[in-house]
Design a protein around this motif. Structure first.
Motif, PDB file in Angstrom:
ATOM      1  N   VAL A 126      16.459  30.428  31.275  1.00 52.50           N
ATOM      2  CA  VAL A 126      15.566  30.489  32.433  1.00 52.50           C
ATOM      3  C   VAL A 126      14.111  30.498  31.958  1.00 52.50           C
ATOM      4  O   VAL A 126      13.806  31.048  30.897  1.00 52.50           O
ATOM      5  CB  VAL A 126      15.893  31.764  33.252  1.00 52.50           C
ATOM      6  N   ASN A 127      13.224  29.875  32.756  1.00 53.04           N
ATOM      7  CA  ASN A 127      11.799  29.883  32.416  1.00 53.04           C
ATOM      8  C   ASN A 127      11.285  31.291  32.219  1.00 53.04           C
ATOM      9  O   ASN A 127      11.648  32.197  32.963  1.00 53.04           O
ATOM     10  CB  ASN A 127      10.993  29.231  33.541  1.00 53.04           C
ATOM     11  N   GLY A 128      10.449  31.440  31.223  1.00 54.85           N
ATOM     12  CA  GLY A 128       9.822  32.733  30.985  1.00 54.85           C
ATOM     13  C   GLY A 128      10.570  33.588  29.988  1.00 54.85           C
ATOM     14  O   GLY A 128      10.077  34.628  29.546  1.00 54.85           O
ATOM     15  N   THR A 129      11.780  33.154  29.605  1.00 60.08           N
ATOM     16  CA  THR A 129      12.557  33.969  28.665  1.00 60.08           C
ATOM     17  C   THR A 129      12.061  33.799  27.221  1.00 60.08           C
ATOM     18  O   THR A 129      12.347  34.643  26.372  1.00 60.08           O
ATOM     19  CB  THR A 129      14.057  33.577  28.700  1.00 60.08           C
ATOM     20  N   GLY A 130      11.328  32.702  26.973  1.00 53.65           N
ATOM     21  CA  GLY A 130      10.838  32.465  25.617  1.00 53.65           C
ATOM     22  C   GLY A 130      11.488  31.247  24.989  1.00 53.65           C
ATOM     23  O   GLY A 130      11.553  31.122  23.770  1.00 53.65           O
ATOM     24  N   LYS A 131      11.918  30.325  25.851  1.00 57.51           N
ATOM     25  CA  LYS A 131      12.616  29.131  25.397  1.00 57.51           C
ATOM     26  C   LYS A 131      11.723  28.258  24.499  1.00 57.51           C
ATOM     27  O   LYS A 131      12.099  27.943  23.376  1.00 57.51           O
ATOM     28  CB  LYS A 131      13.041  28.347  26.636  1.00 57.51           C
ATOM     29  N   THR A 132      10.569  27.884  25.042  1.00 55.65           N
ATOM     30  CA  THR A 132       9.685  26.983  24.295  1.00 55.65           C
ATOM     31  C   THR A 132       9.223  27.645  22.995  1.00 55.65           C
ATOM     32  O   THR A 132       9.217  27.024  21.927  1.00 55.65           O
ATOM     33  CB  THR A 132       8.474  26.601  25.178  1.00 55.65           C
TER      34      THR A 132
ATOM     35  N   LYS B 116       9.487  28.347  17.043  1.00 55.85           N
ATOM     36  CA  LYS B 116       9.773  29.230  15.906  1.00 55.85           C
ATOM     37  C   LYS B 116      10.927  28.702  15.061  1.00 55.85           C
ATOM     38  O   LYS B 116      10.904  28.789  13.837  1.00 55.85           O
ATOM     39  CB  LYS B 116      10.152  30.626  16.407  1.00 55.85           C
TER      40      LYS B 116
ATOM     41  N   LYS C 225      12.170  39.033  22.697  1.00 53.46           N
ATOM     42  CA  LYS C 225      11.380  40.195  23.137  1.00 53.46           C
ATOM     43  C   LYS C 225      12.040  41.519  22.790  1.00 53.46           C
ATOM     44  O   LYS C 225      11.825  42.520  23.469  1.00 53.46           O
ATOM     45  CB  LYS C 225      11.050  40.101  24.628  1.00 53.46           C
TER      46      LYS C 225
ATOM     47  N   GLY D 146      14.197  37.284  18.744  1.00 53.75           N
ATOM     48  CA  GLY D 146      12.748  37.105  18.808  1.00 53.75           C
ATOM     49  C   GLY D 146      12.101  38.477  18.749  1.00 53.75           C
ATOM     50  O   GLY D 146      12.473  39.376  19.497  1.00 53.75           O
ATOM     51  N   LEU D 147      11.140  38.602  17.839  1.00 51.45           N
ATOM     52  CA  LEU D 147      10.533  39.919  17.631  1.00 51.45           C
ATOM     53  C   LEU D 147       9.024  39.869  17.766  1.00 51.45           C
ATOM     54  O   LEU D 147       8.312  40.653  17.139  1.00 51.45           O
ATOM     55  CB  LEU D 147      10.918  40.439  16.239  1.00 51.45           C
TER      56      LEU D 147
ATOM     57  N   GLU E 228       5.437  37.210  19.403  1.00 51.26           N
ATOM     58  CA  GLU E 228       4.983  35.915  19.909  1.00 51.26           C
ATOM     59  C   GLU E 228       4.577  34.944  18.804  1.00 51.26           C
ATOM     60  O   GLU E 228       4.331  33.775  19.060  1.00 51.26           O
ATOM     61  CB  GLU E 228       3.820  36.123  20.868  1.00 51.26           C
TER      62      GLU E 228
HETATM   63  P1  GDP Z   1       9.849  29.610  28.486  1.00 46.56           P
HETATM   64  O1  GDP Z   1       9.300  29.463  29.877  1.00 46.56           O
HETATM   65  O2  GDP Z   1      11.246  30.142  28.504  1.00 46.56           O
HETATM   66  O3  GDP Z   1       9.735  28.389  27.656  1.00 46.56           O
HETATM   67  O4  GDP Z   1       9.025  30.780  27.808  1.00 46.56           O
HETATM   68  P2  GDP Z   1       7.821  30.738  26.777  1.00 46.56           P
HETATM   69  O5  GDP Z   1       8.297  30.252  25.466  1.00 46.56           O
HETATM   70  O6  GDP Z   1       6.670  30.067  27.396  1.00 46.56           O
HETATM   71  O7  GDP Z   1       7.544  32.308  26.598  1.00 46.56           O
HETATM   72  C1  GDP Z   1       7.146  33.130  27.673  1.00 46.56           C
HETATM   73  C2  GDP Z   1       6.273  34.246  27.127  1.00 46.56           C
HETATM   74  O8  GDP Z   1       7.067  35.128  26.326  1.00 46.56           O
HETATM   75  C3  GDP Z   1       5.159  33.771  26.230  1.00 46.56           C
HETATM   76  O9  GDP Z   1       4.013  34.534  26.494  1.00 46.56           O
HETATM   77  C4  GDP Z   1       5.674  34.036  24.829  1.00 46.56           C
HETATM   78  O10 GDP Z   1       4.639  34.237  23.907  1.00 46.56           O
HETATM   79  C5  GDP Z   1       6.468  35.297  25.051  1.00 46.56           C
HETATM   80  N1  GDP Z   1       7.536  35.489  24.048  1.00 46.56           N
HETATM   81  C6  GDP Z   1       8.488  34.614  23.665  1.00 46.56           C
HETATM   82  N2  GDP Z   1       9.317  35.161  22.743  1.00 46.56           N
HETATM   83  C7  GDP Z   1       8.872  36.426  22.530  1.00 46.56           C
HETATM   84  C8  GDP Z   1       9.321  37.526  21.695  1.00 46.56           C
HETATM   85  O11 GDP Z   1      10.309  37.457  20.956  1.00 46.56           O
HETATM   86  N3  GDP Z   1       8.603  38.685  21.780  1.00 46.56           N
HETATM   87  C9  GDP Z   1       7.515  38.802  22.598  1.00 46.56           C
HETATM   88  N4  GDP Z   1       6.891  39.973  22.623  1.00 46.56           N
HETATM   89  N5  GDP Z   1       7.095  37.813  23.395  1.00 46.56           N
HETATM   90  C10 GDP Z   1       7.744  36.629  23.358  1.00 46.56           C
END
Ligand code: GDP
Length: 300
Positions: free
Chosen positions: A109-115, A120, A253, A278-279, A281
């Motif tokens: 889902v968007n916002g989970t940290g996919k991109t 990474k 996160k 993921g630990l 950003e």
């Molecule tokens: P996407 O919409 O799933 O592609 O999500 P993004 O890759 O854009 O990440 C959403 C937000 O979560 C961004 O601000 C990232 O920097 C942050 N983020 C992603 N992975 C981690 C992580 O492992 N730890 C922390 N603290 N933030 C993360």
């Protein structure tokens, strides 16, 4: 790795230390056991797993009759490890097959940290001397392709993208084709993660996978889950698991939560191993999930 472990320990050991101190209390009565179970549930271990852990600990403490803190720590370590299932295959399959690049689809889902996780992972592989092509198949969010391009520039991986609104499956296909033409070692495809309707998602993701499979085998389908979202994250995971065959989980996160018990719940629910965590950003904030290291960090 040491730095990552330290970071993990900082956020997780709130839960581990809490458990250890409860278990070391002089009076392990009914209330204490309940509190131990609550602590496990609060850390997102899951109700069933929490009950099992407490049951097993109770029996062992009674049978062994030993109550030194070292013993208790060892018992708890064994219980948590058993729940995490160290036997699961946690290898992220990114080895090229002969001339063909390994293909990794990243879903969630968007916002989970996919991109971020795609970037990474590319960084890890490139750092390992391998060539990577990134595919920006999240064409619904304009910023997603830009974000992936920034990552590509940062880690040294070309990014295949198209205009916003383009067909995600065709972008994924192009990325894999580019990987084959370039004789790349791996292609990592960032997919769209809208969860408006299950059918929409199913159609879209299913199509991405089918179309990519016309060009290449898919080696990994990694589901990205945000560790801070608890039950909600699990619900999302179930939907994705129905749509595609998930081969591994990237739990992001974990640096920002003491709810590391989600590792246990996710694997129990889906029967899929957590492969990466993921630990943070930054580009180096992705680590292989190591059950022993994780449990030790919790109990540090
Ligand atoms: P996407 O919409 O799933 O592609 O999500 P993004 O890759 O854009 O990440 C959403 C937000 O979560 C961004 O601000 C990232 O920097 C942050 N983020 C992603 N992975 C981690 C992580 O492992 N730890 C922390 N603290 N933030 C993360």
């Amino acid at each position: 790795l040491v730095r990552l472990r330290a970071r993990l320990a900082r956020s997780q050991n709130v839960f581990g230390q809490g458990l250890l101190s409860l278990l070391s209390s002089d009076q392990l009565d009914e209330d204490a056991w309940e509190e131990i179970e609550d602590t496990l549930v609060t850390a997102d271990v899951g109700v069933t797993a929490a009950a099992q852990i407490v049951e097993s600990l109770r029996t062992k403490v009674k049978v062994l009759g030993t109550r030194t803190s070292a013993d208790i720590r060892a018992l708890l370590r064994t219980e948590l490890l058993a729940q995490i299932n160290p036997e699961l295959d946690r290898v992220v399959h990114t080895e090229p097959r002969g001339e063909s690049p390994a293909v990794v689809l990243v879903v969630g889902v968007n916002g989970t940290g996919k991109t971020t996780s795609c970037g990474k992972l590319a960084r890890v592989l490139v750092g390992d001397g391998r060539s990577v092509v990134l595919g920006a198949a999240d064409t619904f969010r304009a910023a997603a392709a830009d974000q992936l391009e920034t990552w590509g520039g940062r880690v040294g991986a070309p990014v295949v993208r198209r205009d916003e609104g383009a067909d995600p499956a065709s972008v994924a296909f192009d990325a894999v084709s580019r990987g084959i033409e370039d004789a790349a070692d791996a292609v990592i495809v960032d997919t769209a993660g809208r969860l408006h309707t299950k059918t929409g998602l199913m159609d879209e993701l299913g199509k991405v996978k089918r179309v990519v499979e016309k060009r290449s085998q898919v080696d990994e389908v990694l589901l990205v889950l945000d560790a801070t979202t608890g039950q909600n994250g699990l619900r999302q995971a179930r939907v994705f698991a129905e749509v595609v065959n998930i081969t591994g989980i990237v739990l992001t996160k974990l640096d920002g939560t003491a709810k590391g018990g989600i590792v246990i719940q996710v694997q129990r629910e889906l029967g899929v191993p957590v492969k990466l965590v993921g630990l943070g950003e930054g580009p180096d904030d992705l680590a292989p999930f190591d059950p022993e290291g994780f449990v030790d960090a919790i109990l540090e």
